[in-house]
Scaffold this active site. Sequence first.
Site, mmCIF file in Angstrom:
data_model
loop_
_atom_site.group_PDB
_atom_site.id
_atom_site.type_symbol
_atom_site.label_atom_id
_atom_site.label_comp_id
_atom_site.label_asym_id
_atom_site.label_seq_id
_atom_site.Cartn_x
_atom_site.Cartn_y
_atom_site.Cartn_z
ATOM 1 N N ASP B 107 0.852 -1.189 0.000
ATOM 2 C CA ASP B 107 0.000 0.000 0.000
ATOM 3 C C ASP B 107 0.889 1.242 0.000
ATOM 4 O O ASP B 107 2.114 1.141 0.022
ATOM 5 C CB ASP B 107 -0.971 -0.033 1.171
ATOM 6 N N GLY B 109 1.127 3.619 2.185
ATOM 7 C CA GLY B 109 1.503 4.176 3.480
ATOM 8 C C GLY B 109 0.537 5.245 3.949
ATOM 9 O O GLY B 109 0.477 5.579 5.125
ATOM 10 N N GLY B 110 -0.264 5.763 2.995
ATOM 11 C CA GLY B 110 -1.179 6.864 3.332
ATOM 12 C C GLY B 110 -2.137 6.504 4.451
ATOM 13 O O GLY B 110 -2.229 7.210 5.459
ATOM 14 N N PHE B 111 -2.808 5.378 4.327
ATOM 15 C CA PHE B 111 -3.818 5.000 5.310
ATOM 16 C C PHE B 111 -3.224 4.913 6.714
ATOM 17 O O PHE B 111 -3.801 5.402 7.689
ATOM 18 C CB PHE B 111 -4.467 3.666 4.915
ATOM 19 N N ASP B 286 -8.309 -6.850 0.178
ATOM 20 C CA ASP B 286 -7.423 -7.277 1.264
ATOM 21 C C ASP B 286 -8.079 -6.870 2.554
ATOM 22 O O ASP B 286 -8.883 -5.925 2.565
ATOM 23 C CB ASP B 286 -6.063 -6.582 1.188
ATOM 24 N N CYS B 324 -14.502 -27.656 5.985
ATOM 25 C CA CYS B 324 -13.219 -27.039 5.631
ATOM 26 C C CYS B 324 -12.129 -28.099 5.570
ATOM 27 O O CYS B 324 -12.075 -29.004 6.393
ATOM 28 C CB CYS B 324 -12.878 -25.971 6.665
ATOM 29 N N CYS B 326 -8.816 -27.288 5.636
ATOM 30 C CA CYS B 326 -7.533 -26.716 6.060
ATOM 31 C C CYS B 326 -6.869 -27.632 7.084
ATOM 32 O O CYS B 326 -7.516 -28.505 7.671
ATOM 33 C CB CYS B 326 -7.721 -25.312 6.636
ATOM 34 N N CYS B 329 -8.577 -27.734 10.501
ATOM 35 C CA CYS B 329 -9.846 -28.474 10.565
ATOM 36 C C CYS B 329 -9.663 -29.973 10.354
ATOM 37 O O CYS B 329 -10.492 -30.757 10.804
ATOM 38 C CB CYS B 329 -10.843 -27.899 9.566
ATOM 39 N N HIS B 355 -6.971 -21.247 9.477
ATOM 40 C CA HIS B 355 -8.353 -21.547 9.110
ATOM 41 C C HIS B 355 -9.061 -20.338 8.517
ATOM 42 O O HIS B 355 -9.704 -20.435 7.477
ATOM 43 C CB HIS B 355 -9.154 -22.067 10.305
#
Lengths: 391, 391
Positions: B107, B109-111, B286, B324, B326, B329, B355
């Site tokens: 990103d 960096g602004g946020f 994201d 799931c 994963c 799980c 998960h």
Amino acid sequence: MVRIPIHRLQSDLCQISFELVAECPETGARAGLLHTPHGTIETPVFMPVGTQATVKGLTQRDLAEDLGVKILLANTYHLFLRPGHELIRKMGGLHRFMSWPNAILTDSGGFQVFSLSGLRKITDEGVIFQSHLDGDLHTFTPESTVDVQLAFGSDICMALDECPEYPVTHEHARQSMHRTVRWAQQADRHHRLRMAGIAARHALFPIVQGSMFPDLRAECARALVDLDSDGYAIGGLSVGEPRALSMEMVQATREILPRQKPRYAMGVGMPKELPEYVARGVDMMDCVLPSRNARNGYLFTSQGRVIIKHARYKDDARPIDENCRCYTCTRYSRSYLRHLFLAGEILFSSLATRHNVRRYLDIMCEIRHAIISLTFPDYLKCVRSAALDAE
Amino acid sequence: MVRIPIHRLQSDLCQISFELVAECPETGARAGLLHTPHGTIETPVFMPVGTQATVKGLTQRDLAEDLGVKILLANTYHLFLRPGHELIRKMGGLHRFMSWPNAILTDSGGFQVFSLSGLRKITDEGVIFQSHLDGDLHTFTPESTVDVQLAFGSDICMALDECPEYPVTHEHARQSMHRTVRWAQQADRHHRLRMAGIAARHALFPIVQGSMFPDLRAECARALVDLDSDGYAIGGLSVGEPRALSMEMVQATREILPRQKPRYAMGVGMPKELPEYVARGVDMMDCVLPSRNARNGYLFTSQGRVIIKHARYKDDARPIDENCRCYTCTRYSRSYLRHLFLAGEILFSSLATRHNVRRYLDIMCEIRHAIISLTFPDYLKCVRSAALDAE
């Protein structure tokens, strides 16, 4: 109460079996195979510590598949308090609860009662102690801690012991040791009764105590040998005594403990000490050092320690240890690991623990190989001179 | 300064390429392929957040091999402050530094400057801000944040933007948006100059702002489209506004942003919102939610949420989500995970994050499959009615 003749019980007691594969003619160091219901373990073995049913920072897959760990230690004291042995029993035992396919050894809880809990009161019947979590009072007896560990389904259980602080007087150590022997006898009796009724196999090791007095250590070992146990633990070490004294205490019982049974030195040690214990007939060890030090940024390598926060590692593109084949060393640089450590990232603990545990396992592999190939005395010499150089 | 004719720069600007694979005739939801120097990414895609060059609790192997993550987000603000972009450049760029084989988006960096740093001062030239780590003052300009991201070697960089808080007046939002547009123009110019000199390919996305005013959003998007960028981000969402308003803001620019370029909605969203963004033409998202909520014991499942600390899971032998696949799980029960959570064990964060991230990736898979198989409107209906049921 069901009464079963002693000889019947004795013959049933093949809880685990130990096979000597090689013995160093010079030092007596042993390489063996420890057969358990959850797999065979090559000894001498280092057991990573999974205090609360987890080795901090690693998954069970990391441990079993990546690192090849065959046996873990879990803490009876901690798991008794949280989540409780009844819950673990209900969930199918500790192996199933934590999804661990290999062997589990649990300690007696004694050491933690003496090191962690606040108020405690020792009587001949057992120990009343205050939980370090919520202050609740609980009691451990020789019988109850066997029951707790059987609820866990531990492959190897420990008999309740009293672990005196260091230093204590000979008289104090003597009384305490006698209590440990009586407790071991009670635990043994209770364990045999419990085992008579079930098909599963769970070994029970009594623990040699006696503080730093060789005569008490020897007396304790002689009394415990009468129990014809599956193996013997040597406790009360790593309580602040000089290392030479720990070694002397192990030495004090080596001719007394039966050759054909595994010997477990509890709570030791630093990497350079591992072969020293083995040279004194020890087959099993455990220690929080590799995992705890990892989380604190203290890494063990074949070339000595790496304190990862040091500025010299800031732009060091090398792995922690160029001789190590662990996942951490094959993928990550000291520079990245230092960044993770300074940033307080969870991943640091995970990667560092993986490496340190691997380092310990690699040392045990080297030791076993040296014993089998009859080069252990040279190996020991090498380790000692490297340790001297480092000082 | 080397002057390069604009048309030469334009033709060189195939930094990344985006290929539309399918489009939902009813909603306009898109399935595509985003080609980057570090692999091809199926869109719509959810990008896990690796703030400090690590997704908290997971190894890079867990992410790439276990979870199949093709692109990660890392935070320019955090990595600029620690370990610093010059160190990362020296260590061979961010991919090599963190040992990550797939694509990285950073990103602007602004946020973070607007949400994390203490004192800050915005001028037309950029923003002066105080580090949240040590209070030191730093400056971000449109040019410097491009340089920082190029030092990282990010596959996709973001142009510096001003992210106004919510709510603000139309006039404030207008001025702020105009500044974001000017900064994007400067960043774009600088990026084209920097790219002209190197062989590597690094895309730059400008960010649409305009607070919650559709007219400003549209004006901003129109100005940014003139830059003919590699893709477009939609920023300034998830700042406390009602969700319907976020959706309206995305809607406000969907006809303006070029169809053949990827669109990235920054910092969103909850599981049920993911298909809503996609239904409004979004290709990339994201969010810290799957990982942050995981660490707090809030687990996303195909049947709704699981708050793992709840007593009802104490002896629940089921996995977090029976649907799931994963690692968490397939191996661990709710009961064990609850124990790890209550005991404050690192392993909980690791297993729970694994998960939750998997849940997000599974949702994106379902969405993509639905778009390609022309069933996305039904899928969306299904998600909406399940969301209503849950309320």
